[in-house]
Scaffold this active site. Structure first.
Site, PDB file in Angstrom:
ATOM      1  N   ARG A 167       0.827  -1.217   0.000  1.00 36.54           N
ATOM      2  CA  ARG A 167       0.000   0.000   0.000  1.00 36.54           C
ATOM      3  C   ARG A 167       0.858   1.263   0.000  1.00 36.54           C
ATOM      4  NH1 ARG A 167      -5.074   0.177   2.458  1.00 36.54           N
ATOM      5  NH2 ARG A 167      -4.487   1.946   3.751  1.00 36.54           N
TER       6      ARG A 167
ATOM      7  N   ARG B 118       9.355   5.990  -3.637  1.00 34.96           N
ATOM      8  CA  ARG B 118       9.743   6.789  -4.805  1.00 34.96           C
ATOM      9  C   ARG B 118      11.107   7.438  -4.603  1.00 34.96           C
ATOM     10  NH1 ARG B 118       5.351  10.438  -2.479  1.00 34.96           N
ATOM     11  NH2 ARG B 118       3.659   9.259  -3.391  1.00 34.96           N
TER      12      ARG B 118
ATOM     13  N   ARG C  87      -7.920  -6.690  14.041  1.00 38.35           N
ATOM     14  CA  ARG C  87      -7.169  -5.845  14.948  1.00 38.35           C
ATOM     15  C   ARG C  87      -8.108  -4.753  15.431  1.00 38.35           C
ATOM     16  NH1 ARG C  87      -3.227  -7.610  17.467  1.00 38.35           N
ATOM     17  NH2 ARG C  87      -2.079  -5.641  17.576  1.00 38.35           N
TER      18      ARG C  87
ATOM     19  N   ARG D 257       0.847   5.560  16.721  1.00 39.91           N
ATOM     20  CA  ARG D 257       0.975   6.923  16.191  1.00 39.91           C
ATOM     21  C   ARG D 257       0.202   7.913  17.040  1.00 39.91           C
ATOM     22  NH1 ARG D 257      -2.173   5.501  10.484  1.00 39.91           N
ATOM     23  NH2 ARG D 257      -4.140   4.907  11.414  1.00 39.91           N
TER      24      ARG D 257
ATOM     25  N   GLU E 197      -2.781   6.142  19.412  1.00 41.21           N
ATOM     26  CA  GLU E 197      -3.452   4.913  18.955  1.00 41.21           C
ATOM     27  C   GLU E 197      -2.707   3.680  19.466  1.00 41.21           C
ATOM     28  OE1 GLU E 197      -4.219   4.667  14.754  1.00 41.21           O
ATOM     29  OE2 GLU E 197      -5.058   6.685  14.694  1.00 41.21           O
TER      30      GLU E 197
ATOM     31  N   TYR F 186      -9.703  -5.148   3.617  1.00 35.28           N
ATOM     32  CA  TYR F 186      -8.988  -3.954   4.054  1.00 35.28           C
ATOM     33  C   TYR F 186      -9.274  -2.843   3.040  1.00 35.28           C
ATOM     34  CZ  TYR F 186      -4.688  -1.676   5.943  1.00 35.28           C
ATOM     35  OH  TYR F 186      -3.773  -0.837   6.526  1.00 35.28           O
TER      36      TYR F 186
ATOM     37  N   ASP G  31     -10.291   0.899   1.606  1.00 33.91           N
ATOM     38  CA  ASP G  31     -10.293   2.339   1.861  1.00 33.91           C
ATOM     39  C   ASP G  31     -11.681   2.900   1.528  1.00 33.91           C
ATOM     40  OD1 ASP G  31      -7.793   2.970   2.886  1.00 33.91           O
ATOM     41  OD2 ASP G  31      -6.851   2.935   0.903  1.00 33.91           O
TER      42      ASP G  31
END
Ligand code: FAD
Ligand code: UDP
Length: 366
Positions: A171, A175, A248, A279, A299, A347, A349
């Site tokens: 995901r 670059r 989870r 995070r 979290e 999963y 989005d």
């Protein structure tokens, strides 16, 4: 009272279906077990700051049809997600790009970064990555893996990287340009006014019953509609008769701080194992807020247990195989259609959930 559709769950999937069905003159009833609509994209306003109660949500897509669809519902701001990764006090840019590599190795050119990664990969001899660890190592080499991926991923998923599927890490963009945009997608932003308003708009004109658990009132509700769109957990629908799918869960520790700016960025990932949270989200930065105080959420990731909130499906081999058995059972249902992150154990989005709901509308409502 008779309805064409009973929709279980007022998240994005259920709300998009309700909206489209309403446009076709279908009568829908939405039941939601929480005390609010919008599912996991729900935001609540605290002292002028919109807090993403179930985790930070950034809308991003490359699908023009989906972008046009959401832009009819809300105007989007120009937020670009550029998280910071923090490893034992060192700060790195994400996703993995020239800024990350320059900081990691003190280099300046793409060629130098590529050479370092290539030399680290050469030592490993991985030809076909079979798990997340091999996938990550073969993409970014050992240094980035050890500092920015291993600890974070093991906290997030509660499993060794070697036991996780490779697709999770795919995901993330990689670059060799100085570009901190976390997503490669063409369109990105946060809806001005918040996600809850966007979902409210989808549900305009549809009857919604909050604090109503479908599974507790099944008999009565089943008798009220011709068909059921179910966006809850597929295994729970069948009372876990084939086994329990793993998820989870996430616990959010949210606090308001008497300062204007805590961390200077919406998202800071703590990538070392020793820090117990994954995070910290500072909500105001999603909307460039200037309020005098700030609200942050730490979290903590944990294994889901019955009765808790499921967040991420664990799409490993065991769970995917078990899901396939549930799916085969579900395919035999004449009146029930399963959808969304929990109903399809995917999963997904937000843009993909909207696309899946619209696809269902195309077949179901035409
Ligand atoms: P949900 O939003 O989960 O809605 C399902 C609803 O059904 C819930 O409200 C639930 O209470 C209700 N329900 C379940 N069972 C019953 C029952 N028996 N009776 C009544 N109601 C029931 N996507 C992005 O695109 N960008 C992001 O940045 C992003 N960040 C994320 C961060 C986190 C922490 C998580 C967990 C997900 C993130 N996502 C993100 C994904 C996004 O949340 C989902 O794609 C989307 O919310 C899924 O919508 P849904 O309608 O399928 O499910
Ligand atoms: N990841 C990581 N380090 C980071 C951020 C992400 O190793 O600092 C890995 C981790 O395995 C995570 C995956 O990349 O599960 C996907 O991250 P993403 O931020 O897309 O996850 P989500 O937004 O769904 O929580």
């Amino acid at each position: 009272m008779r309805y064409d559709y009973l929709i279980v769950g007022a998240g994005l999937f259920g709300a998009v279906f309700a909206s489209e069905a309403g446009k076709k003159g279908k009568k829908c009833l939405v039941v939601e077990r929480r005390d609010h609509i919008a599912g996991n994209v729900y935001c609540e306003e605290i002292h002028g700051i919109r807090v993403h109660r179930y985790g930070a949500h950034i809308f991003h897509t490359s699908d023009k049809r989906i972008w046009d669809y959401v832009c009819q519902l809300a105007e989007f701001n120009h937020y670009i997600n550029s998280p910071i990764a923090r490893f034992r006090g060192e700060l790195y840019n994400l996703p993995f790009n020239m800024n990350t590599f320059s900081k990691m190795w003190g280099i300046t050119s793409p060629k130098e970064a590529q050479d370092i990664i290539a030399s680290q990969i050469a030592d490993l001899g991985i030809t076909e990555p079979g798990n997340l660890e091999e996938q990550a190592l073969s993409l970014v080499g050992r240094d980035v893996y050890e500092k920015l991926i291993k600890g974070y991923t093991e906290k997030q998923w509660g499993r060794e990287c070697r036991e996780l599927p490779a697709f999770i890490i795919k995901r993330l963009p990689l670059r060799f340009t100085y570009d901190n945009n976390y997503f490669n997608d063409r369109y990105q932003g946060i809806p001005i006014g918040g996600y809850t308003k966007l979902v409210e708009k989808l549900l305009e004109g549809t009857e919604v019953r909050l604090r109503t658990d479908y599974l507790k009132h099944r008999q009565e509700l089943d008798g009220m509609a011709d068909k059921i769109i179910y966006t809850g957990m597929i295994d729970q629908f069948y009372d876990y008769e084939l086994g329990v799918l793993s998820y989870r869960s996430v616990r959010f520790e949210t606090e308001e701080l008497e300062m204007e700016n805590y961390q200077g960025n919406a998202v800071v990932n703590y990538t070392e194992r020793e820090v117990p949270y994954t995070r910290i989200i500072e909500h105001k930065h999603f909307e460039f807020g200037k309020q005098p105080t700030t609200i942050i959420s730490r979290e903590y990731s944990s294994e889901w247990k019955k009765g808790g909130e499921p967040y991420y499906p664990v799409n490993d081999e065991r769970n995917n195989a078990l899901y396939e058995r549930y799916r085969a059972k579900a395919a035999g249902e004449a009146r029930v259609i399963f959808g969304g992150r929990l109903g399809e154990y995917k999963y997904y989005d937000m843009d993909k959930v909207i696309a899946a709901a619209l696809k269902l509308c195309d077949t179901e409502l035409n």
